[in-house]
Write a protein that holds these residues in place. Sequence first.
Motif, PDB file in Angstrom:
ATOM      1  N   VAL A 170     -14.076  -0.776   7.621  1.00 14.96           N
ATOM      2  CA  VAL A 170     -13.613   0.345   8.437  1.00 14.96           C
ATOM      3  C   VAL A 170     -14.770   0.757   9.334  1.00 14.96           C
ATOM      4  N   TYR A 171     -14.509   0.849  10.643  1.00 13.40           N
ATOM      5  CA  TYR A 171     -15.562   1.160  11.601  1.00 13.40           C
ATOM      6  C   TYR A 171     -15.279   2.512  12.249  1.00 13.40           C
TER       7      TYR A 171
ATOM      8  N   LEU B 184     -11.802   6.548   9.778  1.00  8.85           N
ATOM      9  CA  LEU B 184     -11.946   6.310   8.340  1.00  8.85           C
ATOM     10  C   LEU B 184     -10.637   6.553   7.611  1.00  8.85           C
ATOM     11  N   VAL B 185      -9.947   7.623   7.974  1.00 10.11           N
ATOM     12  CA  VAL B 185      -8.661   7.920   7.334  1.00 10.11           C
ATOM     13  C   VAL B 185      -7.661   6.792   7.593  1.00 10.11           C
ATOM     14  N   ALA B 186      -7.642   6.280   8.825  1.00 12.99           N
ATOM     15  CA  ALA B 186      -6.744   5.167   9.130  1.00 12.99           C
ATOM     16  C   ALA B 186      -7.079   3.952   8.277  1.00 12.99           C
ATOM     17  N   GLY B 187      -8.370   3.712   8.044  1.00 15.07           N
ATOM     18  CA  GLY B 187      -8.772   2.614   7.178  1.00 15.07           C
ATOM     19  C   GLY B 187      -8.365   2.827   5.739  1.00 15.07           C
TER      20      GLY B 187
ATOM     21  N   ARG C 215      -8.628  15.792   6.405  1.00 10.58           N
ATOM     22  CA  ARG C 215      -7.735  14.886   7.133  1.00 10.58           C
ATOM     23  C   ARG C 215      -6.799  14.138   6.176  1.00 10.58           C
ATOM     24  N   LEU C 216      -7.300  13.744   5.013  1.00 16.56           N
ATOM     25  CA  LEU C 216      -6.442  13.107   4.022  1.00 16.56           C
ATOM     26  C   LEU C 216      -5.351  14.076   3.558  1.00 16.56           C
ATOM     27  N   ALA C 217      -5.738  15.349   3.354  1.00 20.79           N
ATOM     28  CA  ALA C 217      -4.758  16.355   2.954  1.00 20.79           C
ATOM     29  C   ALA C 217      -3.726  16.567   4.055  1.00 20.79           C
ATOM     30  N   ASP C 218      -4.171  16.532   5.321  1.00 23.07           N
ATOM     31  CA  ASP C 218      -3.228  16.664   6.434  1.00 23.07           C
ATOM     32  C   ASP C 218      -2.193  15.551   6.424  1.00 23.07           C
ATOM     33  N   ARG C 219      -2.588  14.378   5.919  1.00 22.28           N
ATOM     34  CA  ARG C 219      -1.672  13.240   5.839  1.00 22.28           C
ATOM     35  C   ARG C 219      -0.813  13.278   4.572  1.00 22.28           C
ATOM     36  N   GLY C 220      -0.973  14.335   3.770  1.00 22.85           N
ATOM     37  CA  GLY C 220      -0.137  14.520   2.598  1.00 22.85           C
ATOM     38  C   GLY C 220      -0.770  14.162   1.276  1.00 22.85           C
ATOM     39  N   ALA C 221      -1.997  13.642   1.288  1.00 20.82           N
ATOM     40  CA  ALA C 221      -2.656  13.288   0.033  1.00 20.82           C
ATOM     41  C   ALA C 221      -3.064  14.543  -0.727  1.00 20.82           C
TER      42      ALA C 221
ATOM     43  N   THR D 281       0.836  -1.187   0.000  1.00 21.34           N
ATOM     44  CA  THR D 281       0.000   0.000   0.000  1.00 21.34           C
ATOM     45  C   THR D 281       0.872   1.239   0.000  1.00 21.34           C
ATOM     46  N   PRO D 282       0.698   2.136  -0.969  1.00 22.70           N
ATOM     47  CA  PRO D 282       1.520   3.346  -0.986  1.00 22.70           C
ATOM     48  C   PRO D 282       1.111   4.300   0.129  1.00 22.70           C
ATOM     49  N   PRO D 283       2.025   5.113   0.625  1.00 23.82           N
ATOM     50  CA  PRO D 283       1.665   6.081   1.666  1.00 23.82           C
ATOM     51  C   PRO D 283       0.673   7.111   1.137  1.00 23.82           C
ATOM     52  N   LEU D 284      -0.148   7.641   2.021  1.00 26.60           N
ATOM     53  CA  LEU D 284      -1.120   8.656   1.598  1.00 26.60           C
ATOM     54  C   LEU D 284      -0.444   9.874   0.980  1.00 26.60           C
ATOM     55  N   SER D 285       0.763  10.151   1.416  1.00 27.20           N
ATOM     56  CA  SER D 285       1.462  11.326   0.903  1.00 27.20           C
ATOM     57  C   SER D 285       1.784  11.237  -0.578  1.00 27.20           C
ATOM     58  N   SER D 286       1.688  10.030  -1.154  1.00 25.52           N
ATOM     59  CA  SER D 286       1.951   9.886  -2.579  1.00 25.52           C
ATOM     60  C   SER D 286       0.675   9.695  -3.391  1.00 25.52           C
ATOM     61  N   GLN D 287      -0.491   9.812  -2.738  1.00 25.58           N
ATOM     62  CA  GLN D 287      -1.749   9.470  -3.390  1.00 25.58           C
ATOM     63  C   GLN D 287      -2.579  10.691  -3.779  1.00 25.58           C
TER      64      GLN D 287
END
Length: 297
Positions: free
Chosen positions: A236-237, A225-228, A28-34, A4-10
């Motif tokens: 994802v719960y 959800l972001v962790a999932g 939140r996805l953007a905070d993780r670099g997406a 699985t690629p890191p979110l920062s590359s997605q």
Amino acid sequence: MTPTPPLSSQVAVVTGAARGVGALLARRLADRGATVALVGLEPEELARTAAACGPGATHWEADVTDLDALTDAARRIQAHHGRVDTVVANAGIALGGPLLDSDHAAFSRVVEVNLLGSVATARAFLPALTDSRGYLLQIASLAAITPAPLMSAYCASKSGVEAFAHSLRAEVAHRGVRVGVGYLSWTDTDMVRGADEDEVLREMRARLPWPANRTYPLEPAVDRLVAGVARRSPHVYAQGWLRGMQAVRGLVPSVIGRLGPREIRRLEPRLRATAARRLGPVGAGGAADTEARKARS
């Protein structure tokens, strides 16, 4: 299996991203670099959310039930960003109240947006996800696990998207695409607050057994959800206790069948007296969908 690629590359696409779960999930996805692309019906809200997601974020106005418009948006997003790695099919609306008091067109629209809109989202974005060997997360609900009275449109649509995602998972796995289902209980969004404006529905929900009678804060739910998404999980719960509901879901219809009629009988006079108040979808997102349809007609 491909790592699985890191979110920062997605590049991650979120539908229904103008408000609520979708808007915070995008942030939140953007905070993780997406790099995020927001899809929805409210251009001003989408632009505001995109601005909070950083300079690389984009927003695209499209109705998820319009396959041609959504397919065009998917192609333009892929062309603009160069790839699409993750898609979160989050767009949804809700309608409350007894079936016989509901407007058939409004009931059908809930199913159209929630279920057929998810199907259209998959159709539109699967070519790009196949190219990237990506991930589709379908947002379902506690309503898929525990169907309940006064929520038949929403429960039917969310049960449908859960089954759709499980079916699709097996179809696209050999192409390298993973499919997940996200489950949320009552979470503090415009949709839930809109439903709670109806005092009869609010009372009915308050009488549900714990922990289903609570409204849960948005931020921890979205963080789960972001962790999932980061793990590309099949399930994802957003609230941890929902995982346990999977083990007992077969018992729920019998329990509701025994206890539900008593509650509905008690509330029926008030439901009848207030039926005219619940002819359309609840909350600001439901109102936006109604206005967008009127503008197109």
